[in-house]
Design a protein around this motif. Structure first.
Motif, PDB file in Angstrom:
ATOM      1  N   SER A 439      48.849  59.154  34.094  1.00  0.00           N
ATOM      2  CA  SER A 439      48.332  58.594  32.980  1.00  0.00           C
ATOM      3  C   SER A 439      48.952  59.038  31.661  1.00  0.00           C
ATOM      4  O   SER A 439      49.120  60.216  31.315  1.00  0.00           O
ATOM      5  CB  SER A 439      46.677  58.132  32.826  1.00  0.00           C
ATOM      6  N   ARG A 440      49.113  58.156  30.713  1.00  0.00           N
ATOM      7  CA  ARG A 440      49.654  58.237  29.185  1.00  0.00           C
ATOM      8  C   ARG A 440      49.087  57.783  28.133  1.00  0.00           C
ATOM      9  O   ARG A 440      48.579  56.431  28.563  1.00  0.00           O
ATOM     10  CB  ARG A 440      51.242  58.029  29.371  1.00  0.00           C
ATOM     11  N   GLN A 441      48.820  57.997  27.093  1.00  0.00           N
ATOM     12  CA  GLN A 441      48.056  57.451  26.207  1.00  0.00           C
ATOM     13  C   GLN A 441      48.790  56.930  25.177  1.00  0.00           C
ATOM     14  O   GLN A 441      48.852  57.097  23.991  1.00  0.00           O
ATOM     15  CB  GLN A 441      47.080  58.314  25.447  1.00  0.00           C
ATOM     16  N   ARG A 442      49.871  55.794  25.639  1.00  0.00           N
ATOM     17  CA  ARG A 442      50.827  55.413  24.614  1.00  0.00           C
ATOM     18  C   ARG A 442      50.991  53.872  25.098  1.00  0.00           C
ATOM     19  O   ARG A 442      50.905  53.675  26.274  1.00  0.00           O
ATOM     20  CB  ARG A 442      52.290  56.067  24.766  1.00  0.00           C
ATOM     21  N   PRO A 443      51.079  52.976  24.202  1.00  0.00           N
ATOM     22  CA  PRO A 443      51.165  51.724  24.435  1.00  0.00           C
ATOM     23  C   PRO A 443      52.594  51.174  25.133  1.00  0.00           C
ATOM     24  O   PRO A 443      52.743  50.233  25.732  1.00  0.00           O
ATOM     25  CB  PRO A 443      51.039  50.800  23.058  1.00  0.00           C
TER      26      PRO A 443
END
Length: 877
Positions: A439-443
């Motif tokens: 998971s990554r926290q970027r759109p």
């Protein structure tokens, strides 16, 4: 960006060698050129460009729109550059993939859904590598290391609160318990706010020592001597710190005695104490033998904390937010574990910078800082921003790799690696991995399709609901709706509860999951099911860094999805990196970056870069040993240009004599010794180069072709037959012309994958085209690659003849040396005027020479050659 483009150019050129060779073998080649379009670099560039236009506080959809435009723009630039590199491909949108293309994204989520169905995806709040500069979690493949990183390391005092057995030992030694300090050394003082325990080795011995100032300290017995070198107090610029000095040992206790005792620390509230535990990672080779544990900020700390049951009982304490700043009472965890009011005053400070300094000052004010010093060591950094990372507990999604490790290892057994060392490297990386933070926290990326119950925080992630989400995406023909529609839209009817509210956090999948799905897109483009066992890519080719990236993620997604021991590639080829002629990595700061276009088109501002054309760049790419770092410079390219010019001039000479009449080769028995020998050598060249292409050994192709053209052809055969070509006639000249035509064709086959422009030029004129063809003629002229590579008949192989010829050539070399000395002494005007008398006492050699006596004048470039096996007879003659 320029250096990366240079690497990309090199990769694509190497792939083109393979593809063109396979086309020449008349194989049907399914090749999909493509681009990885998602990821932080594009997002950062897009946001920066929007900010330059005055746009700030962009929504996720605005960021995605801007990032898509940047990706498309760069894609077009690269595609045009690849055409300049003569990459043979169908560049249409239907035949080239893009990871941001909607069908590609759907395929990726279908693979993810299969992994969910197999129970391999889970969520956990735990420490991961976090990049404050990028604002997202990173996987191991996205991490580099700075070997010269400097940390402010600190020696910190914790107050010992002994348990019953330990208290009795201290009392017997007349030691007051409140006076004893546990000494801890840490290179990350900012993590002390997340301290949950101290760890010792229960099998080690520990000593209580008294300093010259009368303080009592406890450290590992093996490290007592190192205490005297501890610098005392806060470091001051320009001021040399005093050291702790000599210490006297008062009492020894075992690590087992310390386990279960408690301690107090100034950052805790007044009545709070914590426990000393045993941990297997504690050693007595450096530091103090006592380790501060912050399970929210360390992988080993977390594992021990979890395995000892403390995680379930006490949870995690993390006081750092996504920007790397201190946040109280606890970022994400919602922790109630409090720190003292003085520590809470650090709220909002960057933990690794200003916050680190404030922590040291706070420790000093509370009398808990014994001393500090700068410490140079290897430290993880963000591969994009080149800034330090931190271990930080966050809620992330993981792929469980422990259940597929065996299949992944077995799959690699059937893969051919070039170079062979790649096998051990990739296998060891796969073996050491038990999970993958996906998971990554970027759109800007593919949405991780999980929705959350707003009240409980519980995630909804099932195959059924993912299929529902894919249906919503298909309806809108885009994944942008993930950030615009209500969360309830993405909840399947069977999961809906009228009393529940749903939210979306907006995580995206790791870009390595993006690229790691390309094998499925390739199979899908061929109309085959994802897990067709017999279908995989023939070749994966990339840099050695992709053992940690694309090679690994492709293998893991394939095994995780299909549940078998089949790798997505049959051959895995890796190469080094392009460096300058001094072996230095190319960098803008060093000023040694060279764009590949500079060699193709030249640089008007720099005379060292004349326009050399694409073939020269491709020749350099072929001759470089790609299994290592490959140097490039104007001088290196000049040598490459000289070699290609030699090939071109040789081809021009052959064309001038062959013309456009292609004559069939005569039978070997009708030819002279030299003719048969050159055909034998040509067969060996053809065989060796064919095999080298199959083994991806392009430097061997270049080397053998150069050797043949320089030694066997130019210095020998062409030198001998030039008189026949210029003045001869009849069948002798026809035979030579037929041989030269075969040499020209075979040379063209060998050099065509590397030098396609030269190959097409040769093919054009050899086929009888006009020197200045019209456009219509050019359009109807078939490419050389359409006719294929026809190998030379094995009938020309004759190792006995080659051995015979080698004996003659050895003697020829000696004779040429003698004639050169005669010319230098003015005894001979030119070699063709020489009359040779050869005395050959070696009976077998004499027999060979006698057999071919009528051909010796040509072979020795002499007017006459007399042969004797008796020296006296020769003198009398």
């Amino acid at each position: 960006m320029v250096h990366r483009m240079q690497m990309v150019a090199y990769i694509w050129i190497l792939k083109d060698f393979i593809l063109r060779f396979q086309v020449l073998q008349r194989r049907r080649v399914h090749y999909m050129p493509g681009w990885d379009c998602h990821g932080l670099p594009i997002e950062v560039k897009a946001v920066a460009e929007e900010a330059a236009r005055g746009a700030t506080h962009l929504s996720p959809t605005e960021i995605r729109h801007a990032a898509r435009n940047v990706a498309l723009r760069e894609l077009v630039k690269q595609r045009e550059a690849f055409k300049d590199f003569s990459i043979m491909a169908d560049w249409s949108e239907e035949c080239a993939y893009r990871t941001m293309h909607f069908p590609y994204e759907i395929t990726q989520l279908e693979l993810f859904s299969r992994m969910v169905e197999r129970g391999l995806i889970y969520q956990q709040f735990r420490p991961v590598y976090w990049s404050p500069s990028s604002g997202t979690a990173l996987a191991e493949a996205e991490i580099e290391y700075d070997d010269q990183h400097r940390s402010r390391s600190a020696y910190v005092a914790f107050t010992l609160l002994p348990n019953g057995p330990l208290r009795a030992k201290l009392a017997k030694a007349a030691l007051h318990t409140e006076d004893i300090k546990l000494v801890v050394w840490t290179t990350t003082p900012w993590t002390l706010l997340g301290n949950m325990a101290l760890a010792v080795s229960q099998d080690a011995q520990y000593s209580i020592v008294r300093t010259v100032q009368g303080a009592y300290m406890l450290v590992a017995s093996e490290l007592v001597d190192s205490l005297q070198h501890i610098p005392v107090g806060l470091a001051q610029p320009g001021i040399t710190q005093a050291t702790l000095g000599d210490v006297d040992e008062v009492l020894q206790v075992s690590g087992y005695d310390l386990v279960g005792a408690r301690y107090h620390f100034p950052f805790m509230e007044q009545d709070t104490t914590r426990k000393i535990i045993s941990a297997p990672f504690v050693t007595t080779t450096s530091g103090t033998g006592i380790v501060h544990m912050a399970p929210a900020h360390g992988q080993e700390d977390y594992q021990v904390w979890r395995d000892t049951g403390n995680l379930a009982q006490h949870g995690l304490v993390s006081h750092v937010d996504g920007q790397g700043r201190f946040a109280f009472p606890g970022a994400e965890a919602g922790s109630t574990a409090a720190v003292c009011a003085a520590a809470q005053a650090l709220d909002g400070q960057e933990a690794m910078y200003e916050g680190n300094q404030s922590v040291l000052a706070l420790l000093y004010d509370h009398g808990a800082l014994l001393g500090e010093r700068l410490y140079t060591h290897s430290y993880p950094i963000d591969w994009r921003t080149k800034k330090p990372l931190m271990m930080r507990a966050t809620s992330q999604w993981f792929a469980d790799l422990s259940h597929i490790s065996g299949e992944a290892q077995a799959a690699l057994e059937h893969v051919h690696f070039v170079p062979a060392t790649g096998r051990n490297r990739l296998a060891s990386l796969v073996a050491r991995r038990s999970e993958w933070c996906i998971s990554r926290q970027r759109p800007w990326g593919v949405p991780l399709p999980a929705v959350y119950n707003a009240a409980t925080g519980e995630a909804l992630l099932t195959k059924t609901n993912i299929e529902h989400i894919l249906g919503v995406f298909a309806q809108h023909k885009s994944m942008d709706c993930w950030w615009t529609l209500d969360a309830e839209t993405f909840v399947a009817s069977e999961y809906r509860d009228l009393n529940a509210k749903w939210i979306i956090k907006g995580d995206t999948l790791d870009v390595w999951f993006d690229s790691g799905s390309s094998w499925a897109v390739l199979q899908s483009s061929m109309g085959r099911a994802y897990c067709t066992p017999e279908l995989c890519a023939d070749v994966y080719l990339e840099g050695t860094d992709q053992h940690r990236g694309w090679f690994q993620s492709s293998l893991l997604t394939r095994i995780s999805t299909c549940g078998d021991a089949k790798a997505p590639y049959a051959n895995l080829v890796t190469h080094g990196f392009v460096v300058d002629d001094a072996g230095r990595k190319m960098s803008k700061s060093v000023g040694n970056v060279i764009a590949p276009e500079s060699f193709i088109f030249g640089d008007e501002k720099n005379a060292a870069f004349p326009p050399l054309g694409t073939d020269i760049l491709r020749w350099w790419a072929a001759k470089a040993d790609y299994t290592r770092d490959m140097p490039i410079s104007p001088l290196i390219m000049k040598h490459a240009a000289d070699e290609v010019r030699k090939l071109r001039n040789t081809a021009r000479f052959l064309l001038a004599n062959v013309g456009n009449t292609q004559t069939a080769l005569p039978e070997p028995t009708t030819l002279r010794l030299l003719d048969r020998y050159i055909m034998h050598e040509l067969l060996q060249l053809d065989t060796v180069c064919h095999k080298a292409y199959q083994e991806f050994d392009f430097p061997r192709v270049v080397r053998r072709l150069n050797e043949f053209v320089t030694c066997s052809l130019s210095s020998l055969y062409l030198d001998v037959v030039k008189d026949i070509l210029y003045a001869g006639g009849g069948s002798s000249r026809e035979n030579v012309v037929a041989i030269l035509d075969q040499i020209l064709y075979t040379m063209t086959c060998i050099l065509a994958p590397i030098l396609p422009h030269l190959a097409e030029d040769i093919h054009w004129y050899r086929s009888g085209a006009e020197r200045d063809p019209t456009e219509a003629q050019a359009l109807h002229m078939p490419s050389f690659f359409q006719q294929g590579w026809t190998p030379i008949s094995a009938a020309w192989e004759d190792f006995a003849l080659a051995s015979t010829m080698q004996q003659i050539l050895n003697l020829r070399s000696d004779v040429f040396g003698l004639m050169t000395r005669c010319k230098e002494a003015s005894l001979l005007k030119s070699m063709p005027q020489a009359a040779l008398e050869l005395y050959v006492p070696d009976a077998p050699l004499y027999k060979v020479l006698f057999t071919y006596q009528d051909q010796l004048c040509d072979l020795f470039s002499a007017a006459q050659v007399a042969l004797y096996d008796d020296y006296e007879a020769g003198v009398q003659q």
